[in-house]
Scaffold this motif. Structure first.
Motif, PDB file in Angstrom:
ATOM      1  N   ALA A  97      15.078 -53.232   7.783  1.00  0.00           N
ATOM      2  CA  ALA A  97      14.273 -53.736   6.760  1.00  0.00           C
ATOM      3  C   ALA A  97      14.623 -52.995   5.424  1.00  0.00           C
ATOM      4  O   ALA A  97      15.135 -52.018   5.153  1.00  0.00           O
ATOM      5  CB  ALA A  97      12.790 -53.231   7.206  1.00  0.00           C
ATOM      6  N   ALA A 143      14.119 -53.458   0.735  1.00  0.00           N
ATOM      7  CA  ALA A 143      13.509 -54.042  -0.388  1.00  0.00           C
ATOM      8  C   ALA A 143      14.399 -53.767  -1.589  1.00  0.00           C
ATOM      9  O   ALA A 143      14.874 -52.749  -1.736  1.00  0.00           O
ATOM     10  CB  ALA A 143      11.965 -53.775  -0.629  1.00  0.00           C
ATOM     11  N   THR A 168      12.306 -59.442  -7.157  1.00  0.00           N
ATOM     12  CA  THR A 168      12.202 -58.464  -5.726  1.00  0.00           C
ATOM     13  C   THR A 168      12.528 -59.256  -4.498  1.00  0.00           C
ATOM     14  O   THR A 168      12.065 -60.555  -4.406  1.00  0.00           O
ATOM     15  CB  THR A 168      10.802 -58.029  -5.718  1.00  0.00           C
ATOM     16  OG1 THR A 168      10.593 -57.173  -7.042  1.00  0.00           O
ATOM     17  CG2 THR A 168      10.824 -56.889  -4.541  1.00  0.00           C
ATOM     18  N   GLN A 169      13.398 -58.850  -3.870  1.00  0.00           N
ATOM     19  CA  GLN A 169      13.763 -59.371  -2.692  1.00  0.00           C
ATOM     20  C   GLN A 169      13.624 -58.420  -1.408  1.00  0.00           C
ATOM     21  O   GLN A 169      13.954 -57.175  -1.591  1.00  0.00           O
ATOM     22  CB  GLN A 169      15.348 -59.707  -2.639  1.00  0.00           C
ATOM     23  CG  GLN A 169      15.751 -60.654  -1.708  1.00  0.00           C
ATOM     24  CD  GLN A 169      17.136 -61.127  -1.807  1.00  0.00           C
ATOM     25  OE1 GLN A 169      18.214 -60.225  -1.650  1.00  0.00           O
ATOM     26  NE2 GLN A 169      17.374 -62.566  -1.912  1.00  0.00           N
ATOM     27  N   TYR A 170      12.944 -58.948  -0.214  1.00  0.00           N
ATOM     28  CA  TYR A 170      12.508 -58.589   0.784  1.00  0.00           C
ATOM     29  C   TYR A 170      13.458 -58.970   2.115  1.00  0.00           C
ATOM     30  O   TYR A 170      13.788 -60.060   2.057  1.00  0.00           O
ATOM     31  CB  TYR A 170      11.148 -58.516   0.993  1.00  0.00           C
ATOM     32  CG  TYR A 170      10.037 -57.936  -0.066  1.00  0.00           C
ATOM     33  CD1 TYR A 170       9.826 -56.613   0.014  1.00  0.00           C
ATOM     34  CD2 TYR A 170       9.904 -58.824  -0.602  1.00  0.00           C
ATOM     35  CE1 TYR A 170       9.104 -56.253  -1.079  1.00  0.00           C
ATOM     36  CE2 TYR A 170       8.930 -58.434  -1.960  1.00  0.00           C
ATOM     37  CZ  TYR A 170       8.639 -57.039  -1.776  1.00  0.00           C
ATOM     38  OH  TYR A 170       7.778 -56.682  -3.011  1.00  0.00           O
ATOM     39  N   SER A 171      13.696 -58.100   2.792  1.00  0.00           N
ATOM     40  CA  SER A 171      14.593 -58.535   4.082  1.00  0.00           C
ATOM     41  C   SER A 171      14.075 -57.926   5.187  1.00  0.00           C
ATOM     42  O   SER A 171      13.723 -56.680   5.251  1.00  0.00           O
ATOM     43  CB  SER A 171      16.318 -58.273   3.861  1.00  0.00           C
ATOM     44  OG  SER A 171      16.460 -56.980   3.479  1.00  0.00           O
ATOM     45  N   ASN A 225      11.680 -63.610  -1.439  1.00  0.00           N
ATOM     46  CA  ASN A 225      11.389 -62.710  -2.859  1.00  0.00           C
ATOM     47  C   ASN A 225       9.799 -62.498  -2.742  1.00  0.00           C
ATOM     48  O   ASN A 225       9.290 -61.515  -3.434  1.00  0.00           O
ATOM     49  CB  ASN A 225      11.364 -63.731  -3.967  1.00  0.00           C
ATOM     50  CG  ASN A 225      12.860 -63.945  -4.235  1.00  0.00           C
ATOM     51  OD1 ASN A 225      13.752 -63.181  -4.004  1.00  0.00           O
ATOM     52  ND2 ASN A 225      13.316 -65.099  -4.929  1.00  0.00           N
ATOM     53  N   LEU A 259       6.974 -60.914  -0.129  1.00  0.00           N
ATOM     54  CA  LEU A 259       6.841 -60.245   1.430  1.00  0.00           C
ATOM     55  C   LEU A 259       6.070 -60.853   2.103  1.00  0.00           C
ATOM     56  O   LEU A 259       6.251 -60.961   3.213  1.00  0.00           O
ATOM     57  CB  LEU A 259       6.264 -58.678   0.890  1.00  0.00           C
ATOM     58  CG  LEU A 259       5.774 -57.975   2.177  1.00  0.00           C
ATOM     59  CD1 LEU A 259       7.263 -57.583   2.830  1.00  0.00           C
ATOM     60  CD2 LEU A 259       5.214 -56.594   1.847  1.00  0.00           C
ATOM     61  N   LEU A 304       8.175 -63.366   4.269  1.00  0.00           N
ATOM     62  CA  LEU A 304       9.580 -62.868   4.673  1.00  0.00           C
ATOM     63  C   LEU A 304       9.400 -63.535   6.301  1.00  0.00           C
ATOM     64  O   LEU A 304      10.553 -63.665   6.630  1.00  0.00           O
ATOM     65  CB  LEU A 304       9.071 -61.432   4.862  1.00  0.00           C
ATOM     66  CG  LEU A 304      10.465 -60.537   5.481  1.00  0.00           C
ATOM     67  CD1 LEU A 304      11.617 -61.012   4.702  1.00  0.00           C
ATOM     68  CD2 LEU A 304      10.027 -59.086   5.226  1.00  0.00           C
TER      69      LEU A 304
END
Length: 469
Positions: free
Chosen positions: A102, A104, A119-122, A315, A317, A320
């Motif tokens: 995980a 960010a 902002t990018q979340y993975s 982008n 949360l 996701l």
């Protein structure tokens, strides 16, 4: 007792290792057709709790305490735990590796008129699996498993060694207690003689020289008694270390020496050497070295790893885990060194040299084991004859002392002859006691040399040793 162990040991050494280089038969030791020293008796069987036929409750208690608290045994158990942990690591390397990731991050995209940070979340699952093309991982796992076997056997050997040392120390202490009794009786006898001689000297019946001789003999025996006290203290503190207790808190009261002496059976087969845990450990170490040759040879094969991943990138949360944010990937990664400056070849040569060294070490261990058995069997045979001769000497010396004492009291011989007779009886009693003590020590030594006894299956004995019985 007539047997040859070459085919048996060759099969045990080479089993499970045929995929890599082998050990030449000439490097493997051969057991004798028969031992040189043979004893004859109807002896009871000795089991893994081999000290129990000595029928001494104090010895039983000391061995039990040593198995629970001896530091050498604990250190061997710790090394076994480390080997098992290494085996677990080697086994895990052959299985797929699955992990969760995980992250960010915040960044801006170049080329925009007005760059806008985003902002990018993975989040995702990652799977990796190495295809063991050359069998490197398998050989590493096999070598680690053989290391565990060797450590198990070395732990059994540590237990057996401590048990034997406890028995030897305890039996030596009991023999010393008996010897101290003999010397103290002699001191008391010389004290009575000195008292009588002093009375006769005051009456003018004996010369001052005779009085000086008695005083010298008394002082010499008193010094000898103190030397035996010092030796007993050393044996007692050594036993304290073996049982894992502080020497200041450990003590054994002198008691009568009633320990039984187990009889050694006739016709001990040379196959009994298989039960020796140190030989089994050397064999496992040889097999592990053989497996590591396979590890080095597998370095010539290409490495091939399969990777896969799946998850989501967004982008926001909250988005996701939605289907629109899902990503996946799969890949195959291979590598084959073309030129390594001879590193892999050197690795193979090193592994082969280590294998040769392990074979030499095994042969040396085997020859030393045979020597141990032959030494103890030969000692027991000779000690049996020596014991009979010592008994005759003690009987004759006792008779000579009684006759000399009677003749001295009747004024027929000098005091010098009486003192010589007393010295002779003391020397013969102590010599006979030392022979008896040596018989106990040689019996324990033979049990140790045979791996803990002379009956029962090898597998049962080794399993019992591993369990610490």
């Amino acid at each position: 007792m007539k047997s040859t162990l070459t085919p048996l040991f060759a099969a045990l050494l080479l089993a499970g290792c045929a995929s890599v280089g082998s050990v030449a038969p000439a490097q493997l030791p051969q057991a004798p057709v028969a031992y040189k020293a043979v004893t004859a008796s109807d002896a009871p069987a000795l089991t893994a709790s081999w000290w129990q036929p000595f029928a001494d409750p104090v010895l039983d208690d000391l061995v039990t305490r040593a198995m629970a608290a001896n530091t050498s045994v604990q250190a061997a158990a710790n090394r076994l735990a480390l080997a098992r942990a290494a085996l677990g690591s080697a086994q895990s390397a052959r299985l797929p590796q699955l992990g969760v990731s995980a992250g960010a991050g915040r960044s801006s995209t170049p080329g925009q008129t007005i760059p806008q940070p985003a902002t990018q979340y993975s989040a995702g699952l990652n799977l990796a699996y190495e295809l063991d093309l050359g069998g490197r991982l398998l050989h590493e796992r096999n070598a680690a498993a053989l290391d565990v076997q060797a450590r198990e056997q070395l732990l059994a050997d540590a237990r057996l060694l401590v048990q034997a040392n406890v028995a030897r120390g305890y039996l030596a202490l009991r023999a010393l207690d008996t010897e101290r009794d003999i010397v103290r009786d002699t001191v008391a006898a010389y004290g009575e003689t000195l008292s009588l001689t002093e009375k006769r000297a005051r009456a003018g019946d004996v010369a001052d020289l005779d009085l000086a001789r008695v005083r010298a003999e008394l002082a010499a025996n008193e010094a000898e008694a103190l030397a035996l006290d010092r030796r007993r203290l050393e044996l007692e503190t050594a036993l304290a270390v073996l049982v894992g207790e502080p020497a200041s808190d450990f003590s054994l009261k002198p008691t009568a020496w009633t320990t039984a002496l187990p009889a050694v059976p006739a016709g001990l087969p040379s196959e009994l050497l298989q039960r020796r845990p140190d030989l089994a450990a050397a064999r496992s170490q040889l097999q592990a070295a053989q497996a590591r040759v396979g590890v080095a040879q597998a370095a010539w094969w290409p490495s091939l790893s399969l990777t896969a991943q799946g998850g989501g990138i967004s982008n926001e949360l909250s988005n996701l885990l939605k289907s629109g944010a899902g990503t996946w990937g799969i890949g195959l990664l291979g590598a084959l060194p073309i030129f390594d400056g001879g590193r892999r070849e050197a690795g193979v040569n090193t592994a082969k040299a280590q294998l040769d060294g392990s074979a030499i070490a095994f042969r040396e261990q085997f020859l030393l084991a045979l020597k141990d058995v032959e030494d103890q069997l030969g000692s027991l045979t000779l000690l049996q004859a020596q014991d009979a001769a010592s008994a005759r000497a003690v009987s004759a010396a006792g008779q000579a002392l009684r006759l000399s004492d009677t003749r001295y009291r009747n004024g027929l011989v000098s005091q010098l002859e009486l003192l010589d007779a007393r010295r002779s009886e003391l020397a013969n009693k102590r010599a006979a006691l030392q022979v008896r003590s040596a018989q106990y020590q040689a019996t324990v030594g033979l049990i140790r040399a045979l791996g803990g006894g002379w009956s029962g299956s090898v597998a049962t004995t080794l399993a019992a040793n591993r369990e610490g019985r």
